[in-house]
Enzyme design. Sequence first.
Site, PDB file in Angstrom:
ATOM      1  CE  LYS A   4      -5.744   2.903   6.106  1.00  0.00           C
ATOM      2  NZ  LYS A   4      -4.741   2.222   7.232  1.00  0.00           N
TER       3      LYS A   4
ATOM      4  CD  GLU B 270      -4.946  -1.514   6.987  1.00  0.00           C
ATOM      5  OE1 GLU B 270      -6.102  -0.597   6.633  1.00  0.00           O
ATOM      6  OE2 GLU B 270      -3.918  -1.311   6.955  1.00  0.00           O
TER       7      GLU B 270
ATOM      8  CE  LYS C 297       0.088  -1.037   5.791  1.00  0.00           C
ATOM      9  NZ  LYS C 297       0.178  -0.271   6.911  1.00  0.00           N
TER      10      LYS C 297
ATOM     11  CD  GLU D  41      -7.148   5.290  10.875  1.00  0.00           C
ATOM     12  OE1 GLU D  41      -6.350   5.511   9.866  1.00  0.00           O
ATOM     13  OE2 GLU D  41      -8.056   6.052  10.808  1.00  0.00           O
ATOM     14  CB  SER D  42      -0.404   4.235  12.426  1.00  0.00           C
ATOM     15  OG  SER D  42      -0.609   4.108  10.954  1.00  0.00           O
TER      16      SER D  42
ATOM     17  CG  ASN E 181      -2.603   7.298  10.194  1.00  0.00           C
ATOM     18  OD1 ASN E 181      -1.565   6.687  10.705  1.00  0.00           O
ATOM     19  ND2 ASN E 181      -3.099   6.740   9.002  1.00  0.00           N
TER      20      ASN E 181
ATOM     21  CD  GLU F 291      -5.983   8.195   7.910  1.00  0.00           C
ATOM     22  OE1 GLU F 291      -6.267   7.107   7.815  1.00  0.00           O
ATOM     23  OE2 GLU F 291      -4.896   8.568   6.968  1.00  0.00           O
TER      24      GLU F 291
END
Length: 269
Positions: free
Chosen positions: A116, A54, A56, A216-217, A186, A165
């Site tokens: 995203k 990503e 970000k 995710e995360s 997530n 998500e």
Amino acid sequence: MSILDGIIAGVLEDLEARQSKTPMDALKERASRQPEAKDVLRVLQCKEVAVIAEVKRSSPSRGDIADITDPAALATEYEAGGASVISVLTEERRFGGNLCDLDAVKAKVEIPLLRKDFIVTPYQVWEARAHGADMVLLIVAALEQMALESLVERVCSLGMTALVEVHAPDEVSRALDAGARIIGVNARNLQTLEVDRSTFSRVAPLIPEGIIKIAESGIRDGHDVVEYARLGADAVLVGEALVKDRDPRTAVAEMVAAGAHPALRAVRP
């Protein structure tokens, strides 16, 4: 007002400004000139655990994360490291992104791109296609069911792939009812913004076989990739750990290698 509600309120204000500059007809005309969207499902349907890397700059939970002056250069490093998909954050107020970042990355990499953002209207889906996205994030918690189903359908009708998500077990059925073929779990709580890595282990078993599962995360390194793979993840989406690394190409390569480790073959279908 919740954190999510506040983010969406800002997104809608910024969207209104963009719509005033670019009418839907102009957006559709630009989308018609884009190359056909890449088949993200095919890319993610492999034995190895794929890495979605990503671009970000910041987040509500961490504030400023990285000073990314050249998102395309970062994306090319990700691609060289073996990333399967590049995620580009385009939300401006809390994440410091924009659609120009998507354009810049699109011009430099060959692998699929994920837009995203907090997508809540069809206009934003058309924006994604007009700016070259192959995949679009749709957050169950941000959408009523009818809107979620309509947006999944719109994403698919434009040849793109929806990443739907979820954050909790009760959202999985909503994602499936909307036609999701890729579900992201997530680990970040949208109310507290804290990361609970046990979220995937609670939610993933509810996702049927045949649906791509993305963790995710909170992915920090190859060890986390292996752990999520053992729990059934087909891919991991990694942002902060990569943008903060001084050598993002090597960091991606190490995660890709972890996801392809022979030891995982015994625990993955």
